[in-house]
Design a protein around this motif. Sequence first.
Motif, PDB file in Angstrom:
ATOM      1  N   PRO A  72       0.824  -1.222   0.000  1.00  0.00           N
ATOM      2  CA  PRO A  72       0.000   0.000   0.000  1.00  0.00           C
ATOM      3  C   PRO A  72       0.850   1.261   0.000  1.00  0.00           C
ATOM      4  CG  PRO A  72      -0.796  -1.584   1.620  1.00  0.00           C
ATOM      5  CD  PRO A  72       0.527  -2.102   1.135  1.00  0.00           C
ATOM      6  N   GLY A  73       0.465   2.198  -0.841  1.00  0.00           N
ATOM      7  CA  GLY A  73       1.135   3.483  -0.867  1.00  0.00           C
ATOM      8  C   GLY A  73       2.450   3.519  -1.595  1.00  0.00           C
ATOM      9  N   LEU A  74       2.790   2.458  -2.340  1.00  0.00           N
ATOM     10  CA  LEU A  74       4.049   2.438  -3.065  1.00  0.00           C
ATOM     11  C   LEU A  74       4.057   3.575  -4.088  1.00  0.00           C
ATOM     12  CD1 LEU A  74       6.628   0.603  -3.314  1.00  0.00           C
ATOM     13  CD2 LEU A  74       5.542  -0.366  -5.343  1.00  0.00           C
ATOM     14  N   PRO A  75       5.095   4.401  -4.102  1.00  0.00           N
ATOM     15  CA  PRO A  75       5.147   5.498  -5.085  1.00  0.00           C
ATOM     16  C   PRO A  75       5.034   4.969  -6.509  1.00  0.00           C
ATOM     17  CG  PRO A  75       6.823   5.811  -3.392  1.00  0.00           C
ATOM     18  CD  PRO A  75       6.241   4.443  -3.169  1.00  0.00           C
ATOM     19  N   PRO A  76       4.399   5.720  -7.400  1.00  0.00           N
ATOM     20  CA  PRO A  76       4.161   5.225  -8.759  1.00  0.00           C
ATOM     21  C   PRO A  76       5.427   5.067  -9.597  1.00  0.00           C
ATOM     22  CG  PRO A  76       3.462   7.513  -8.546  1.00  0.00           C
ATOM     23  CD  PRO A  76       3.761   7.036  -7.171  1.00  0.00           C
ATOM     24  N   ASN A  77       6.539   5.629  -9.154  1.00  0.00           N
ATOM     25  CA  ASN A  77       7.775   5.506  -9.923  1.00  0.00           C
ATOM     26  C   ASN A  77       8.633   4.321  -9.475  1.00  0.00           C
ATOM     27  OD1 ASN A  77       8.574   6.720  -7.425  1.00  0.00           O
ATOM     28  ND2 ASN A  77      10.458   7.456  -8.397  1.00  0.00           N
ATOM     29  N   ILE A  78       8.034   3.402  -8.729  1.00  0.00           N
ATOM     30  CA  ILE A  78       8.756   2.203  -8.290  1.00  0.00           C
ATOM     31  C   ILE A  78       8.093   0.972  -8.887  1.00  0.00           C
ATOM     32  CG2 ILE A  78       9.374   0.745  -6.311  1.00  0.00           C
ATOM     33  CD1 ILE A  78       9.623   3.262  -4.647  1.00  0.00           C
ATOM     34  N   ARG A  97      16.706 -21.145  -9.081  1.00  0.00           N
ATOM     35  CA  ARG A  97      16.613 -19.952  -8.251  1.00  0.00           C
ATOM     36  C   ARG A  97      15.580 -18.996  -8.836  1.00  0.00           C
ATOM     37  NH1 ARG A  97      19.161 -23.074  -5.851  1.00  0.00           N
ATOM     38  NH2 ARG A  97      21.083 -22.766  -4.622  1.00  0.00           N
ATOM     39  N   MET A  98      14.798 -18.411  -7.958  1.00  0.00           N
ATOM     40  CA  MET A  98      13.840 -17.377  -8.312  1.00  0.00           C
ATOM     41  C   MET A  98      14.483 -16.012  -8.079  1.00  0.00           C
ATOM     42  SD  MET A  98      10.716 -19.282  -6.320  1.00  0.00           S
ATOM     43  CE  MET A  98      11.737 -19.381  -4.836  1.00  0.00           C
ATOM     44  N   ALA A  99      13.821 -14.957  -8.525  1.00  0.00           N
ATOM     45  CA  ALA A  99      14.343 -13.614  -8.319  1.00  0.00           C
ATOM     46  C   ALA A  99      13.267 -12.690  -7.786  1.00  0.00           C
ATOM     47  CB  ALA A  99      14.904 -13.043  -9.626  1.00  0.00           C
ATOM     48  N   SER A 100      13.694 -11.790  -6.915  1.00  0.00           N
ATOM     49  CA  SER A 100      12.856 -10.674  -6.462  1.00  0.00           C
ATOM     50  C   SER A 100      13.555  -9.398  -6.894  1.00  0.00           C
ATOM     51  CB  SER A 100      12.708 -10.710  -4.941  1.00  0.00           C
ATOM     52  OG  SER A 100      12.049 -11.899  -4.533  1.00  0.00           O
ATOM     53  N   LEU A 101      12.804  -8.518  -7.568  1.00  0.00           N
ATOM     54  CA  LEU A 101      13.413  -7.370  -8.255  1.00  0.00           C
ATOM     55  C   LEU A 101      12.684  -6.077  -7.944  1.00  0.00           C
ATOM     56  CD1 LEU A 101      12.790  -9.867 -10.657  1.00  0.00           C
ATOM     57  CD2 LEU A 101      14.917  -8.802 -11.393  1.00  0.00           C
ATOM     58  N   ILE A 102      13.455  -4.982  -7.908  1.00  0.00           N
ATOM     59  CA  ILE A 102      12.856  -3.669  -7.672  1.00  0.00           C
ATOM     60  C   ILE A 102      13.704  -2.614  -8.372  1.00  0.00           C
ATOM     61  CG2 ILE A 102      14.106  -3.298  -5.477  1.00  0.00           C
ATOM     62  CD1 ILE A 102      11.409  -2.017  -4.449  1.00  0.00           C
ATOM     63  N   TRP A 103      13.026  -1.549  -8.843  1.00  0.00           N
ATOM     64  CA  TRP A 103      13.725  -0.502  -9.592  1.00  0.00           C
ATOM     65  C   TRP A 103      12.931   0.804  -9.534  1.00  0.00           C
ATOM     66  CZ3 TRP A 103      10.867  -4.416 -11.562  1.00  0.00           C
ATOM     67  CH2 TRP A 103       9.818  -4.086 -12.434  1.00  0.00           C
ATOM     68  N   LEU A 104      13.615   1.868  -9.842  1.00  0.00           N
ATOM     69  CA  LEU A 104      12.983   3.176 -10.010  1.00  0.00           C
ATOM     70  C   LEU A 104      12.675   3.371 -11.488  1.00  0.00           C
ATOM     71  CD1 LEU A 104      15.354   5.298  -7.750  1.00  0.00           C
ATOM     72  CD2 LEU A 104      12.983   4.680  -7.223  1.00  0.00           C
ATOM     73  N   LYS A 105      11.485   3.853 -11.781  1.00  0.00           N
ATOM     74  CA  LYS A 105      11.094   4.081 -13.175  1.00  0.00           C
ATOM     75  C   LYS A 105      11.578   5.467 -13.648  1.00  0.00           C
ATOM     76  CE  LYS A 105       6.876   1.347 -12.588  1.00  0.00           C
ATOM     77  NZ  LYS A 105       5.402   1.350 -12.631  1.00  0.00           N
ATOM     78  N   PHE A 121      12.899  -3.205  -0.529  1.00  0.00           N
ATOM     79  CA  PHE A 121      12.771  -1.972   0.235  1.00  0.00           C
ATOM     80  C   PHE A 121      12.402  -0.824  -0.698  1.00  0.00           C
ATOM     81  CE2 PHE A 121      15.824  -4.546   2.558  1.00  0.00           C
ATOM     82  CZ  PHE A 121      15.474  -4.372   3.886  1.00  0.00           C
ATOM     83  N   ALA A 122      11.534   0.043  -0.203  1.00  0.00           N
ATOM     84  CA  ALA A 122      11.155   1.224  -0.966  1.00  0.00           C
ATOM     85  C   ALA A 122      11.164   2.451  -0.076  1.00  0.00           C
ATOM     86  CB  ALA A 122       9.765   1.046  -1.582  1.00  0.00           C
ATOM     87  N   ASP A 123      11.881   3.480  -0.510  1.00  0.00           N
ATOM     88  CA  ASP A 123      11.762   4.813   0.071  1.00  0.00           C
ATOM     89  C   ASP A 123      10.403   5.354  -0.370  1.00  0.00           C
ATOM     90  OD1 ASP A 123      11.951   7.533   0.680  1.00  0.00           O
ATOM     91  OD2 ASP A 123      13.260   7.942  -1.022  1.00  0.00           O
ATOM     92  N   MET A 124       9.546   5.676   0.585  1.00  0.00           N
ATOM     93  CA  MET A 124       8.199   6.095   0.235  1.00  0.00           C
ATOM     94  C   MET A 124       8.160   7.478  -0.408  1.00  0.00           C
ATOM     95  SD  MET A 124       6.784   3.319   0.804  1.00  0.00           S
ATOM     96  CE  MET A 124       5.038   3.651   0.529  1.00  0.00           C
ATOM     97  N   ASN A 125       9.312   8.154  -0.483  1.00  0.00           N
ATOM     98  CA  ASN A 125       9.415   9.382  -1.269  1.00  0.00           C
ATOM     99  C   ASN A 125       9.815   9.086  -2.710  1.00  0.00           C
ATOM    100  OD1 ASN A 125       8.752  11.002   0.927  1.00  0.00           O
ATOM    101  ND2 ASN A 125      10.896  11.234   1.551  1.00  0.00           N
TER     102      ASN A 125
END
Length: 255
Positions: free
Chosen positions: A9-15, A247-255, A115-119
């Motif tokens: 919830p509340g994840l910034p749209p650029n993530i 192996r599986m992967a968990s991934l995160i990035w800034l758009k 992890f996500a910086d909510m800013n």
Amino acid sequence: MQLIIPDWPGLPPNIGAFATLRGGGASQGPYDDGNGGGGLNLGSHVGDLLPTVESNRAQLDVLLPASPLWLAQVHGHHVVDAGAAVAGVEADAAIATRAGVVCAIQTADCLPVLFADMNGAVVGAAHAGWRGLQGGVLQNTVARMRAAGAGPIAAWLGAAIGPERFEVGADVLAAFADAAPAGQARQQAEACFAPIAQRPGKYLADIYQLARLALREADVQNVYGGGLCTVSDRNFYSYRRDHVTGRMASLIWLK
């Protein structure tokens, strides 16, 4: 390809963020989807054919802004900047501060934490087996993100070995208990281990709760996910269950 989209919830749209499951790739044999179909093994170090792994990774890349930084994970607590590090660097966590840089963690029972910086300025990913957890990999990742300018941080716990399947010895319990300050913190750490009545000296460890304690120590208040067991659910690769596996992967990035 099978994916898990974090409920965050509340994840910034650029993530952007997701985690893979076992199915939907080209891997065969012990790296397949568990039903004789192609498996999406993303690990190049587990005995699968390298061209097949490369094909699976290419399929993954279609969904991403760039190829991920693939780490050489060593069950430690070192954190790198995914935008500056080279592929194969020995580390168990990465952060990113630039758009299009993809952090990736591979697992097959260990706990992936995103992890996500909510800013919306910094993201990170950590590989948290019990050694990494005990060594502070989650706290180190949070500290590195804050040093890079992160504001409030939220975390998502991906699929890992569940508390009914993670059998460990007394040495693992002692490692966490001895690392915790005396008093309530030590009691909370010890409460993550349930004695196995028929196996003296053996315990069932709750890796999810151990991670939550570490995140609380790092002052991360918003923690989501947890509860998916890689051993019990054959939609996931599991080293504990199958020994030779993908192996599986968990991934995160800034758009």
